[in-house]
Design a protein around this motif. Structure first.
Motif, mmCIF file in Angstrom:
data_model
loop_
_atom_site.group_PDB
_atom_site.id
_atom_site.type_symbol
_atom_site.label_atom_id
_atom_site.label_comp_id
_atom_site.label_asym_id
_atom_site.label_seq_id
_atom_site.Cartn_x
_atom_site.Cartn_y
_atom_site.Cartn_z
ATOM 1 N N VAL A 31 0.848 -1.195 0.000
ATOM 2 C CA VAL A 31 0.000 0.000 0.000
ATOM 3 C C VAL A 31 0.885 1.246 0.000
ATOM 4 N N HIS A 32 0.645 2.127 -0.948
ATOM 5 C CA HIS A 32 1.486 3.313 -1.113
ATOM 6 C C HIS A 32 0.738 4.349 -1.951
ATOM 7 N N GLU A 33 1.241 5.554 -1.969
ATOM 8 C CA GLU A 33 0.629 6.602 -2.788
ATOM 9 C C GLU A 33 0.843 6.292 -4.267
ATOM 10 N N ASN A 70 -2.791 6.551 -11.804
ATOM 11 C CA ASN A 70 -3.863 6.033 -10.962
ATOM 12 C C ASN A 70 -4.963 5.363 -11.792
ATOM 13 N N SER A 100 -4.622 1.052 -3.091
ATOM 14 C CA SER A 100 -3.725 2.208 -3.202
ATOM 15 C C SER A 100 -4.258 3.233 -4.189
ATOM 16 N N ASP A 101 -4.812 2.770 -5.298
ATOM 17 C CA ASP A 101 -5.347 3.691 -6.304
ATOM 18 C C ASP A 101 -6.565 4.450 -5.784
ATOM 19 N N TYR A 119 -7.510 5.139 -2.555
ATOM 20 C CA TYR A 119 -7.211 6.125 -1.517
ATOM 21 C C TYR A 119 -6.309 7.250 -2.013
ATOM 22 N N SER A 120 -5.566 7.004 -3.081
ATOM 23 C CA SER A 120 -4.724 8.055 -3.654
ATOM 24 C C SER A 120 -5.505 8.963 -4.598
ATOM 25 N N CYS A 137 -1.023 6.221 2.066
ATOM 26 C CA CYS A 137 -1.212 6.897 0.771
ATOM 27 C C CYS A 137 -1.043 8.407 0.870
ATOM 28 N N LYS A 138 -0.560 8.886 2.008
ATOM 29 C CA LYS A 138 -0.269 10.314 2.223
ATOM 30 C C LYS A 138 -1.496 11.194 1.992
ATOM 31 N N ARG A 139 -2.567 10.868 2.698
ATOM 32 C CA ARG A 139 -3.776 11.681 2.613
ATOM 33 C C ARG A 139 -4.185 12.158 4.002
ATOM 34 N N HIS A 173 1.811 10.167 7.297
ATOM 35 C CA HIS A 173 2.577 9.086 6.667
ATOM 36 C C HIS A 173 3.676 8.583 7.607
#
Length: 406
Positions: free
Chosen positions: A199-201, A207, A288-289, A291-292, A320-322, A377
């Protein structure tokens, strides 16, 4: 080699917030020289019975039991069907001779599995409490009968008492369980982690969710992705969307399924709230897609829910840096965690204006939004990572088995 029996209420075929947790926990236990025997159900067949990460594992044995798909509104029927499932699981595991300890998953009928294990298997039990029954049902208004709630509460206390260890997913939940008379020495907080391997940005240009729905880069997306069930406060979303409807570039993304979704859609249409858009549930490999694809996330929970349950998506959003805007109880540890660490904004779930103002604050201040996302993050890597939290379970199981041998 220690063999741990996993008795899971749902199977991997049915999308749910616990799938990635159970999958990664089993995988890491297998990699730590455990054997795992998994008993799970099959209801929807939306996904495969096992994720790719578990296929072909040498020391994993899997038994899958077909079950009927029952509407959540059929409360009594669901309860008895779940109880019957516990006995069907018993018919499977009673033939297995080398079990050292048992993992049981949260569900209203968990007491049946616990009693059967204690009577016939006589092995230590780790009860993973994800949702405190009947607390969430009472606070969300699903269970209003006081006599029934009292009976279920008594049954649940028995489940706590008969379990050797309890894991809970927050300090708020630990407090709630302690209030039920459970000794603190039996309770271990382990948060719902994100998989730091996968899981990542995902950047906007790469995306898949953005591409699938042709999203506009010019819009400010406020997202809720998950189960739209009874603990989800869709009325708060509508109130906030109503307050912010003059901002034409703010759009609320509602992604997923749940018992309240149809009612939610109907009320949005009746109020003519064009700034709320609905999307179907996406498969696990799109986490990941999804949440990004948002600018910020909104987690709206009804009053009284946060101590009985905790949103599993928080760690995923951190990965995901949100930045997250929470609509939750002000007296909760979860509420304070975001504000004190400045990685999002928590507002009272009794004050839609405060929630709207929190969204506007991040809408108008991109730098602050990015700083909060970055802090979240780092916080997630420190406290919510898979590698940290699955190791806690592994340690507990090791100690549990060794203690039982002595």
């Amino acid at each position: 080699m220690k063999n741990i029996l996993f008795i899971c209420t749902e199977g991997f075929d049915t999308p749910g917030p616990s799938n990635h947790l159970i999958g990664s926990l089993i995988e890491d236990m297998l990699d730590s020289d455990f054997k795992v025997t998994l008993i799970q159900s099959r209801r929807t067949k939306i996904n495969e019975d096992l994720p790719d990460t578990l296929k072909g594992k040498e020391y994993l044995s899997v038994y899958t039991i077909d079950r009927k798909l029952i509407k959540k509104s059929s409360f009594v029927y669901r309860y008895f069907e779940e109880a019957l499932y516990a006995f069907r699981c018993f018919k499977v595991w009673k033939k297995i001779r080398d079990i050292d300890a048992v993992f049981v998953q949260s569900c209203p009928t968990v007491i049946f599995s616990i009693i059967l294990v204690k009577l016939f298997l006589k092995k230590p039990i780790l009860y993973s409490v994800q949702d405190m029954w009947p607390g969430s049902a009472v606070n969300s208004g699903v269970l209003s009968n006081k006599l029934l709630s009292s009976i279920f509460c008594t049954i649940q206390k028995s489940a706590y008492k008969k379990s050797d260890l309890l894991t809970v997913i927050s300090e708020d939940m630990k407090t709630k369980v302690t209030e039920q008379g459970v000794p603190e020495r039996k309770i271990y907080p382990i948060v719902n982690w994100f998989d730091d391997r996968s899981v990542h940005e995902v950047t906007w240009d790469e995306n898949k969710f953005v591409e699938k729905y042709n999203l506009s880069k010019e819009k400010f997306y406020v997202q809720y992705a998950g189960t739209m069930g009874y603990v989800f406060d869709y009325k708060m979303v509508m109130k906030v969307a109503e307050i912010l409807k003059e901002y034409k570039d703010i759009e609320f993304q509602m992604i997923g399924q749940g018992s309240q979704k149809d009612l939610f859609i109907k009320e949005v249409q009746n109020r003519n709230l064009g700034n709320i858009k609905f999307y179907p549930l996406e498969p696990q490999n799109m986490v990941s897609d999804v949440y990004s694809a948002c600018t910020i996330c909104l987690i709206p929970l009804k009053k009284g829910i946060i101590g009985n349950s905790v949103p599993s998506k928080a760690g995923l959003l951190m990965a995901c840096k949100r930045a997250i805007v929470n609509s939750v109880d002000e007296n909760s540890d979860y509420y304070r965690m975001f504000n004190e660490n400045e990685m999002g904004i928590s507002a009272s779930n009794g004050n839609p204006n405060a929630v709207a103002n929190a969204i506007l604050e991040l809408y108008k201040n991109k730098e602050k939004r990015n700083q909060m996302a970055e802090r979240g993050h780092k916080f997630g890597q420190k406290y919510y990572s898979r590698s940290l939290n699955t190791s806690k379970f592994i340690t507990l199981f090791t100690e549990l088995v060794e203690k039982n041998k002595n």
